[in-house]
Structure formats: structure tokens, C-alpha cells
Motif scaffolding. Structure first.
Motif, PDB file in Angstrom:
ATOM      1  N   LYS A  85      12.729  21.485  18.966  1.00 25.66           N
ATOM      2  CA  LYS A  85      13.757  20.441  19.036  1.00 25.66           C
ATOM      3  C   LYS A  85      14.843  20.658  17.990  1.00 25.66           C
ATOM      4  O   LYS A  85      15.996  20.293  18.186  1.00 25.66           O
ATOM      5  CB  LYS A  85      13.120  19.067  18.838  1.00 25.66           C
ATOM      6  CG  LYS A  85      12.197  18.630  19.965  1.00 25.66           C
ATOM      7  CD  LYS A  85      11.550  17.303  19.644  1.00 25.66           C
ATOM      8  CE  LYS A  85      10.541  16.904  20.727  1.00 25.66           C
ATOM      9  NZ  LYS A  85       9.830  15.645  20.371  1.00 25.66           N
ATOM     10  N   GLY A 139      15.880  23.496  17.158  1.00 31.04           N
ATOM     11  CA  GLY A 139      16.577  24.725  17.507  1.00 31.04           C
ATOM     12  C   GLY A 139      15.990  25.982  16.935  1.00 31.04           C
ATOM     13  O   GLY A 139      16.654  27.022  16.849  1.00 31.04           O
ATOM     14  N   ASN A 187      24.696  26.397  14.135  1.00 30.86           N
ATOM     15  CA  ASN A 187      24.710  25.007  13.686  1.00 30.86           C
ATOM     16  C   ASN A 187      23.396  24.327  14.033  1.00 30.86           C
ATOM     17  O   ASN A 187      22.698  24.740  14.971  1.00 30.86           O
ATOM     18  CB  ASN A 187      25.853  24.236  14.341  1.00 30.86           C
ATOM     19  CG  ASN A 187      27.204  24.548  13.723  1.00 30.86           C
ATOM     20  OD1 ASN A 187      27.290  25.191  12.679  1.00 30.86           O
ATOM     21  ND2 ASN A 187      28.261  24.091  14.360  1.00 30.86           N
ATOM     22  N   TRP A 188      23.056  23.278  13.288  1.00 33.98           N
ATOM     23  CA  TRP A 188      21.909  22.462  13.635  1.00 33.98           C
ATOM     24  C   TRP A 188      22.231  21.677  14.902  1.00 33.98           C
ATOM     25  O   TRP A 188      23.372  21.268  15.098  1.00 33.98           O
ATOM     26  CB  TRP A 188      21.575  21.507  12.489  1.00 33.98           C
ATOM     27  CG  TRP A 188      21.064  22.212  11.275  1.00 33.98           C
ATOM     28  CD1 TRP A 188      21.799  22.705  10.236  1.00 33.98           C
ATOM     29  CD2 TRP A 188      19.699  22.554  10.992  1.00 33.98           C
ATOM     30  NE1 TRP A 188      20.983  23.321   9.321  1.00 33.98           N
ATOM     31  CE2 TRP A 188      19.696  23.241   9.750  1.00 33.98           C
ATOM     32  CE3 TRP A 188      18.492  22.329  11.653  1.00 33.98           C
ATOM     33  CZ2 TRP A 188      18.519  23.709   9.165  1.00 33.98           C
ATOM     34  CZ3 TRP A 188      17.323  22.800  11.059  1.00 33.98           C
ATOM     35  CH2 TRP A 188      17.340  23.475   9.842  1.00 33.98           C
ATOM     36  N   PRO A 189      21.266  21.482  15.789  1.00 34.43           N
ATOM     37  CA  PRO A 189      21.524  20.775  17.052  1.00 34.43           C
ATOM     38  C   PRO A 189      22.158  19.406  16.816  1.00 34.43           C
ATOM     39  O   PRO A 189      21.634  18.589  16.048  1.00 34.43           O
ATOM     40  CB  PRO A 189      20.122  20.623  17.660  1.00 34.43           C
ATOM     41  CG  PRO A 189      19.331  21.748  17.073  1.00 34.43           C
ATOM     42  CD  PRO A 189      19.855  21.920  15.683  1.00 34.43           C
ATOM     43  N   GLY A 190      23.305  19.179  17.446  1.00 34.18           N
ATOM     44  CA  GLY A 190      23.991  17.900  17.351  1.00 34.18           C
ATOM     45  C   GLY A 190      24.680  17.649  16.024  1.00 34.18           C
ATOM     46  O   GLY A 190      25.150  16.533  15.767  1.00 34.18           O
TER      47      GLY A 190
END
Length: 255
Positions: free
Chosen positions: A19, A21, A57-60
Motif C-alpha cells: 500500500k 508503494g 514519490n510516496w503514494p498520494g
């Protein structure tokens, strides 16, 4: 300290890492790299991973993330460089990303990089990280600068006081890196069992409230680690922890 049977396997949570990533295919252990800004953390990351790294990038989130890899004693390690932060208790995006990764991803080892010339200042983050993980190694970096300023550090005593392995490094000169790799392997494999220092709360009413909430959390989620820390964050209205409770994500932390 010698290992017990239940500490000899990876502790990371594959579902939560996915979740976040992180793809663990082909890797044995995942290592988080944390620390204050300007401690040489990126240099430690580059020294350990060499060219085996990539960024995204980190998700979101708009926060960048660097991932790397290395092999040590026939085991494959994935290394994630967390945002440099001074604390895990604020609501800033960087601090939330770092904390959530350690708490929910459950890395096999969190390496905390500190500046040997400003070690006392860095201890705030060190102690906060030790509140939420039993698997950590302290990397006291920039020891060459400390020596230049005639600063001496007793690594053995520091390790005993904190309850985790401590390695002195000068990453830019690749000094101390073999020792750091060995200590990461010892904690990851469970051959060294950490007993991290945790500060006891002196306020009686707060301690009672924390105890009551932590007991409820243990009822809801038997085996939940660090319930008292989570209870304190709930009392302080930490949004991400409240959301994790509402969504049931806290259940993913059970042992």
C-alpha cells in the motif's frame, strides 16, 4: 543479547508495504533510514546502495522517496530513505510519512542516522523512533568531524543505555560502514534482540488514561505492539492514528 525463536524471521508487513508503494519481490529484508536533516543520511544511503537506487514519490504525496538495494551475506536488503525530520509528533507531511512507514510498514530494521557533533540534539528523534519499533540501529555519522572538534563518544555505553546496536561512521570516507552493515544484519536476522529505552510518563492521570486506552486496544487487537504509544497519540488527537483505528488498519500491526 541473544535471540529468541520468535525474533529470527523478518517482521515487515508485506500488505502494508505494498500500500505504501514498496515492492518486496526478491528481497529478504527492508530497512528504513531515518534521521534529522543535515546528518549525512543521504551520504549513508548512497554509500550503502551505490548505483542500485531509484527515486519516486510516496503514494498520494508530493514527498519524494529514494529506494536502494544491497546484498550482504547472501541476503538481499531493500533500503528506503525516509524524509529528514526533527520529530514524529507533528502533522507535517514529511513527519507523517516517516512515522507511518515505521509504524505500519514495520521495517525489519530502522537505521537512525545522527550527527556525532550534535548527538544530544538528535536524541529527540531517536527516542521517538524507539517508542514505535523494537528493531533499530543507531548510526552515529560524521565521527571524523567529531574528532576534529575533540568530541569523544563512548559507543559501548551509548548502546547499553539505548538498548540497541550503535555504529560510528564517516560515510563520506566509507569509515565504519562494514560495522554498520554487520549490526543491521544482526538486528534483521534476530541474532541481536533490541531492548529499546522508553521514557516513562510521570503524570499520574495521563498514565492512567494511557493504560485504560491501551487495555481497550489490546482487547480489540490482541498482540498489538506499542499500544501505549498509540494510546497517547489517540489522546493527542493524531489524525492519522485516529483514521487507522476507524479503518481497522491498526489490526494489521498485530503480532
Amino acid at each position: 543479547m541473544m535471540a529468541d525463536p520468535c525474533s529470527t524471521c523478518p517482521i515487515h508487513h508485506p500488505g502494508n508495504l505494498e500500500k505504501l508503494g514498496i515492492d518486496m519481490s526478491g528481497f529478504d529484508y527492508i530497512i528504513a533510514l531515518a534521521g534529522n536533516p543535515n546528518t549525512g543520511k543521504s551520504t549513508v544511503f548512497n554509500t550503502l546502495t551505490g548505483l542500485h537506487q531509484h527515486t519516486g514519490n510516496w503514494p498520494g504525496k508530493t514527498v519524494s522517496r529514494a529506494e536502494g538495494a544491497y546484498k550482504y551475506r547472501e541476503k538481499r536488503y531493500k533500503l528506503v530513505d525516509l524524509p529528514g525530520t526533527y520529530s514524529l509528533l507533528s502533522t507535517s507531511t514529511d513527519e507523517q510519512v516517516a512515522r507511518d512507514f515505521i509504524l505500519f510498514g514495520k521495517p525489519d530494521v530502522t537505521v537512525i542516522v545522527t550527527d556525532a557533533t550534535r548527538l544530544q540534539r538528535n536524541m529527540n528523534l531517536v527516542l521517538q523512533i524507539l517508542e514505535i519499533t523494537d528493531r533499530a540501529v543507531l548510526c552515529v555519522n560524521l565521527i571524523d568531524e567529531a574528532k576534529r572538534h575533540q568530541i569523544e563518544i563512548d559507543f559501548r555505553t551509548l548502546s547499553r543505555e539505548l538498548g540497541i546496536p550503535v555504529a560510528g561512521t564517516s560515510a563520506a570516507r566509507q569509515s565504519g560502514i562494514p560495522e554498520l552493515l554487520q549490526k543491521i544484519e544482526e538486528v534483521a536476522s534476530g541474532s541481536f534482540v533490541c531492548k529499546p529505552l522508553r521514557i516513562k510518563n510521570k503524570d499520574k492521570r495521563l498514565a492512567e488514561a494511557i493504560e485504560e486506552i491501551s487495555q481497550t486496544l489490546h482487547t480489540l487487537y490482541p498482540g498489538l505492539p506499542n499500544a501505549k504509544w498509540i494510546a497517547l497519540r489517540l489522546l493527542e488527537g493524531d489524525e492519522s492514528i485516529v483514521n487507522a483505528l476507524d479503518s481497522g488498519q491498526l489490526g494489521n500491526l498485530t503480532l
